[in-house]
Design a protein around this motif. Structure first.
Motif, short mmCIF file in Angstrom:
data_model
loop_
_atom_site.label_atom_id
_atom_site.label_comp_id
_atom_site.label_asym_id
_atom_site.label_seq_id
_atom_site.Cartn_x
_atom_site.Cartn_y
_atom_site.Cartn_z
N LYS A 3 46.30 43.50 42.19
CA LYS A 3 45.03 43.75 41.52
C LYS A 3 45.25 43.57 40.03
CE LYS A 3 42.96 46.84 44.88
NZ LYS A 3 42.25 45.79 45.52
N THR A 4 44.36 42.81 39.40
CA THR A 4 44.40 42.64 37.95
C THR A 4 43.19 43.35 37.37
OG1 THR A 4 43.21 40.54 38.08
CG2 THR A 4 45.60 40.42 38.16
N GLY A 5 43.00 43.27 36.11
CA GLY A 5 41.88 43.96 35.48
C GLY A 5 40.53 43.43 35.92
N MET A 6 39.49 44.22 35.71
CA MET A 6 38.11 43.82 36.01
C MET A 6 37.91 43.51 37.48
SD MET A 6 36.54 43.43 32.82
CE MET A 6 35.34 42.18 33.03
N SER A 7 38.52 44.24 38.37
CA SER A 7 38.42 44.11 39.83
C SER A 7 38.78 42.72 40.36
CB SER A 7 37.02 44.52 40.32
OG SER A 7 36.08 43.52 40.01
N ASN A 8 39.61 42.00 39.63
CA ASN A 8 40.09 40.70 40.08
C ASN A 8 41.39 40.88 40.86
OD1 ASN A 8 37.98 39.31 38.87
ND2 ASN A 8 39.11 39.04 36.95
N VAL A 9 41.72 39.89 41.69
CA VAL A 9 42.97 39.91 42.44
C VAL A 9 43.66 38.56 42.28
CG1 VAL A 9 42.27 41.61 44.16
CG2 VAL A 9 41.80 39.21 44.57
N LYS A 10 44.98 38.58 42.43
CA LYS A 10 45.75 37.33 42.39
C LYS A 10 46.89 37.42 43.38
CE LYS A 10 49.11 38.31 38.76
NZ LYS A 10 49.70 37.84 37.54
N LYS A 36 43.83 33.07 41.93
CA LYS A 36 43.13 34.21 41.33
C LYS A 36 41.65 34.13 41.67
CE LYS A 36 46.06 33.95 37.24
NZ LYS A 36 46.08 33.66 35.81
N THR A 37 41.07 35.25 42.11
CA THR A 37 39.63 35.35 42.35
C THR A 37 39.18 36.77 42.06
OG1 THR A 37 39.88 35.93 44.68
CG2 THR A 37 39.63 33.60 44.19
N ASN A 38 37.89 37.05 42.36
CA ASN A 38 37.38 38.39 42.06
C ASN A 38 37.35 39.32 43.27
OD1 ASN A 38 35.30 37.27 43.45
ND2 ASN A 38 33.72 37.67 41.90
N SER A 39 37.76 38.85 44.46
CA SER A 39 37.83 39.74 45.63
C SER A 39 38.85 39.18 46.62
CB SER A 39 36.46 39.86 46.30
OG SER A 39 36.12 38.66 46.96
N GLU A 40 39.33 40.07 47.49
CA GLU A 40 40.33 39.64 48.47
C GLU A 40 39.75 38.64 49.47
OE1 GLU A 40 43.04 42.38 50.25
OE2 GLU A 40 43.02 43.70 48.49
N GLU A 41 38.48 38.81 49.81
CA GLU A 41 37.85 37.86 50.75
C GLU A 41 37.81 36.46 50.16
OE1 GLU A 41 36.05 40.78 49.81
OE2 GLU A 41 36.95 41.86 51.48
#
Length: 165
Positions: free
Chosen positions: A86-93, A51-56
């Motif tokens: 995509k999860t909430g708050m523009s995060n991705v997992k 889990k992070t806040n962007s795909e990069e």
């Protein structure tokens, strides 16, 4: 009769070590300062979640994880990557499934491979492993060589244990 077992197992201690090393490296890297990057292991060790806040950042974290797994001797063939969500708050997992044991479909493919090779060996499915028996040790060694050659095509990590004469 001589026989051996074909199994697909992950050393769970090495998996834990690789994940912990990845977490530690991500916490100290400059490009991850102020970024919340998590790598979680399922309690039954059947999957990982990155889990992070962007795909990069997700791709960078996965690259670090893959490097640590490879250094720890865990084959990357056991990883099955899920879709990036995509999860909430523009995060991705991204879930990463870990393959433990040989699925029945893959066991059937291995047996089919043995029959097509015309080796004088028999394969039998036993739960999540495959037992191969033959009349002599040379046929079994040829079967192991055949499996190793086809390992990438089958996308299966295999270990050969319990070799008996």
């Amino acid at each position: 009769m001589p026989s051996f077992d074909v199994i697909s197992k992950i050393d769970l201690a090495e998996l834990d070590n690789a994940v912990n090393q990845t977490r530690k490296e991500l916490s100290t890297r400059y490009d991850f300062q102020g970024v919340k990057a998590e790598i979680d292991i399922a309690p039954d060790h059947s999957a990982l979640t990155v889990k992070t806040n962007s795909e990069e950042k997700l791709q960078a974290a996965k690259e670090v994880l893959l490097g640590k797994l490879a250094k720890r001797g865990i084959s990357l063939r056991v990883l099955e990557f899920g879709d990036i969500e995509k999860t909430g708050m523009s995060n991705v997992k991204q879930p990463i499934k870990l393959q433990q044991g040989i699925p029945v479909e893959k066991s059937k493919e291995l047996i089919k491979l043995l029959k097509e090779s015309k080796l004088k060996v028999q394969g039998s499915i036993q739960a999540d492993q495959l037992r191969v028996t033959g009349k002599n040790r040379d046929d079994l060694q040829e079967a192991i060589a055949l499996f190793r050659k086809e390992q990438d095509k089958l996308k299966l990590d295999m270990q050969f244990t319990n070799f008996r004469d």
